[in-house]
Design a protein around this motif. Structure first.
Motif, PDB file in Angstrom:
ATOM      1  N   TYR A   1       1.237  -1.115  -0.008  1.00  0.00           N
ATOM      2  CA  TYR A   1       0.096   0.222  -0.033  1.00  0.00           C
ATOM      3  C   TYR A   1       1.082   1.419  -0.013  1.00  0.00           C
ATOM      4  O   TYR A   1       1.811   1.477   1.028  1.00  0.00           O
ATOM      5  N   VAL A   2       0.489   2.002  -0.835  1.00  0.00           N
ATOM      6  CA  VAL A   2       1.690   2.973  -1.005  1.00  0.00           C
ATOM      7  C   VAL A   2       1.481   4.450  -1.870  1.00  0.00           C
ATOM      8  O   VAL A   2       0.897   4.229  -2.696  1.00  0.00           O
ATOM      9  N   LYS A   3       1.212   5.525  -0.955  1.00  0.00           N
ATOM     10  CA  LYS A   3       0.099   6.217  -1.509  1.00  0.00           C
ATOM     11  C   LYS A   3      -0.892   6.734  -2.448  1.00  0.00           C
ATOM     12  O   LYS A   3      -1.839   6.439  -3.686  1.00  0.00           O
ATOM     13  N   ASP A   4      -1.834   5.905  -1.557  1.00  0.00           N
ATOM     14  CA  ASP A   4      -3.236   5.576  -1.825  1.00  0.00           C
ATOM     15  C   ASP A   4      -3.343   4.680  -2.587  1.00  0.00           C
ATOM     16  O   ASP A   4      -4.805   4.835  -3.282  1.00  0.00           O
ATOM     17  N   ARG A   5      -2.197   3.890  -3.197  1.00  0.00           N
ATOM     18  CA  ARG A   5      -2.757   2.613  -3.657  1.00  0.00           C
ATOM     19  C   ARG A   5      -1.850   1.133  -3.446  1.00  0.00           C
ATOM     20  O   ARG A   5      -1.720   1.268  -2.726  1.00  0.00           O
ATOM     21  N   VAL A   6      -2.602   0.277  -4.119  1.00  0.00           N
ATOM     22  CA  VAL A   6      -2.820  -0.890  -3.635  1.00  0.00           C
ATOM     23  C   VAL A   6      -2.052  -1.888  -4.781  1.00  0.00           C
ATOM     24  O   VAL A   6      -2.410  -1.618  -6.002  1.00  0.00           O
ATOM     25  N   TYR A   7      -0.842  -2.134  -4.614  1.00  0.00           N
ATOM     26  CA  TYR A   7       0.030  -3.240  -5.904  1.00  0.00           C
ATOM     27  C   TYR A   7      -0.029  -4.374  -4.848  1.00  0.00           C
ATOM     28  O   TYR A   7       0.485  -4.800  -4.364  1.00  0.00           O
ATOM     29  N   PHE A   8      -1.026  -5.341  -6.485  1.00  0.00           N
ATOM     30  CA  PHE A   8      -0.800  -6.661  -6.551  1.00  0.00           C
ATOM     31  C   PHE A   8      -0.077  -7.313  -7.433  1.00  0.00           C
ATOM     32  O   PHE A   8       0.189  -7.004  -8.042  1.00  0.00           O
ATOM     33  N   CYS A   9       1.732  -7.948  -6.645  1.00  0.00           N
ATOM     34  CA  CYS A   9       2.799  -7.877  -7.642  1.00  0.00           C
ATOM     35  C   CYS A   9       2.626  -9.591  -7.736  1.00  0.00           C
ATOM     36  O   CYS A   9       2.883 -10.484  -6.551  1.00  0.00           O
ATOM     37  N   SER A  10       2.274 -10.167  -8.846  1.00  0.00           N
ATOM     38  CA  SER A  10       2.715 -11.261  -9.290  1.00  0.00           C
ATOM     39  C   SER A  10       3.630 -11.849  -9.831  1.00  0.00           C
ATOM     40  O   SER A  10       4.611 -10.209 -10.827  1.00  0.00           O
ATOM     41  N   PRO A  11       4.084 -12.538 -10.384  1.00  0.00           N
ATOM     42  CA  PRO A  11       5.887 -12.765 -11.345  1.00  0.00           C
ATOM     43  C   PRO A  11       5.522 -11.883 -12.426  1.00  0.00           C
ATOM     44  O   PRO A  11       5.941 -11.066 -13.825  1.00  0.00           O
ATOM     45  N   PRO A  12       3.913 -12.579 -13.383  1.00  0.00           N
ATOM     46  CA  PRO A  12       4.151 -11.788 -14.439  1.00  0.00           C
ATOM     47  C   PRO A  12       3.416  -9.970 -15.011  1.00  0.00           C
ATOM     48  O   PRO A  12       3.302  -9.604 -16.300  1.00  0.00           O
ATOM     49  N   MET A  13       2.858  -9.935 -13.533  1.00  0.00           N
ATOM     50  CA  MET A  13       1.846  -8.762 -14.137  1.00  0.00           C
ATOM     51  C   MET A  13       1.881  -8.038 -12.155  1.00  0.00           C
ATOM     52  O   MET A  13       1.753  -8.413 -11.263  1.00  0.00           O
ATOM     53  N   ILE A  14       2.172  -7.155 -12.127  1.00  0.00           N
ATOM     54  CA  ILE A  14       1.570  -5.465 -11.710  1.00  0.00           C
ATOM     55  C   ILE A  14       0.196  -5.657 -11.140  1.00  0.00           C
ATOM     56  O   ILE A  14      -0.603  -4.927 -12.288  1.00  0.00           O
ATOM     57  N   TYR A  15      -0.975  -5.735 -10.486  1.00  0.00           N
ATOM     58  CA  TYR A  15      -2.200  -4.796 -10.194  1.00  0.00           C
ATOM     59  C   TYR A  15      -2.236  -3.768  -9.422  1.00  0.00           C
ATOM     60  O   TYR A  15      -1.923  -4.204  -8.436  1.00  0.00           O
ATOM     61  N   VAL A  16      -2.343  -2.795 -10.025  1.00  0.00           N
ATOM     62  CA  VAL A  16      -2.597  -1.498  -9.019  1.00  0.00           C
ATOM     63  C   VAL A  16      -4.232  -1.114  -8.833  1.00  0.00           C
ATOM     64  O   VAL A  16      -4.662  -0.723  -9.585  1.00  0.00           O
TER      65      VAL A  16
END
Length: 280
Positions: free
Chosen positions: A141-156
């Motif tokens: 959780y960074v600057k009011d955004r959530v980053y869901f991080c998988s190897p092939p893709m980052i979901y913001v």
């Protein structure tokens, strides 16, 4: 010895024992309580942990969803299809966000106030049937955004706008790291890379880590990063000059860490904690 004397001795011994039991822990070692899986309601393996603003703990379990512990009772919060829960984070908004194998979302209260899992990844699956989400190894959780991080893709995900976008990672990326609000990934082919706009570029000196599996990344000081790898040990990277200090760690210690397979790196007040697969 009279019966009276024996009674006095017993009382004194019991008092001394109770006094010793009440002594504070002079070495500062925390009191640890261990909870077996049959107590928590989960299976034997857990992957991650977070704590919300109320002090309640949440643990990502291997196949029983999220375990909730309020200090007295345990409760399970199931996820669809019982995936591995790989990552958890409590956002500045107080919400617990969940990353799992092929699934990501957050916890929200139901009508009775009990937290339940709410999916976000279904939005993608509904728009692109057959799309594989991947394993969400890291959630930030960074600057009011959530980053869901998988190897092939980052979901913001932007909670305020309820918007979700995807950022594709390099072909051989694995774990991701946030340092000073910047997102890095380790790519086996290219080395250490950083997100700029919506694409990843190799940082200065990052190509030195090609054909290495980066397992930990923390800031050492201004302009320098401490880089841990599974099998090659720990390095110090200067982001300005690109110089890599390969002898930063004592050679014997580095050899010990390499043999143990480094899995995690974490900053402490003035030191760094290193976790290994085989050597603790």
């Amino acid at each position: 010895m009279s019966r009276y004397s024996r009674s006095i001795c017993i009382i004194l011994f019991q008092s001394l024992f109770m006094l010793l039991q009440a002594q504070p822990n002079r070495y500062g070692v925390p009191i640890i309580s261990n909870y077996e899986h049959y107590v928590t309601g989960g299976s034997e393996q857990n992957w991650c942990i977070t704590q919300d603003f109320r002090g309640i703990m949440y643990i990502g379990n291997n196949d029983k969803g999220v375990l909730e512990y309020d200090g007295v009772e345990w409760r399970t919060i199931p996820l669809p299809n019982n995936p591995y829960v790989r990552s958890l984070v409590t956002g500045d908004d107080g919400i617990v966000y969940v990353g799992a194998d092929g699934e990501f979302g957050y916890l929200a209260p139901d009508g009775r106030g009990d937290l339940q899992y709410r999916t976000l990844s279904d939005t993608i699956r509904n728009e692109e049937p057959g799309f594989r989400i991947g394993e969400i190894w890291k959630t930030y959780y960074v600057k009011d955004r959530v980053y869901f991080c998988s190897p092939p893709m980052i979901y913001v995900y932007e909670p305020d706008e309820r918007e979700l976008k995807m950022i594709e990672t390099p072909d051989h990326a694995f774990l991701s790291y946030f340092i000073d609000n910047e997102l890095y990934v380790g790519d086996y082919s290219s080395g250490l890379m950083r997100l700029e706009a919506d694409s990843f570029v190799v940082v200065t000196g990052g190509d030195n880590f090609s054909e290495m599996n980066i397992s930990g990344l923390v800031r050492f000081d201004t302009g320098r990063l401490l880089v841990a790898t599974y099998y090659q040990g720990i390095f110090l990277l200067d982001l300005v000059t690109g110089e890599v200090n390969r002898s930063f760690v004592d050679p014997d210690l580095n050899e010990y860490l390499k043999n143990g397979v480094i899995t995690y790196l974490h900053p402490l007040d003035r030191d760094f904690a290193v976790a290994t697969y085989y050597s603790g």
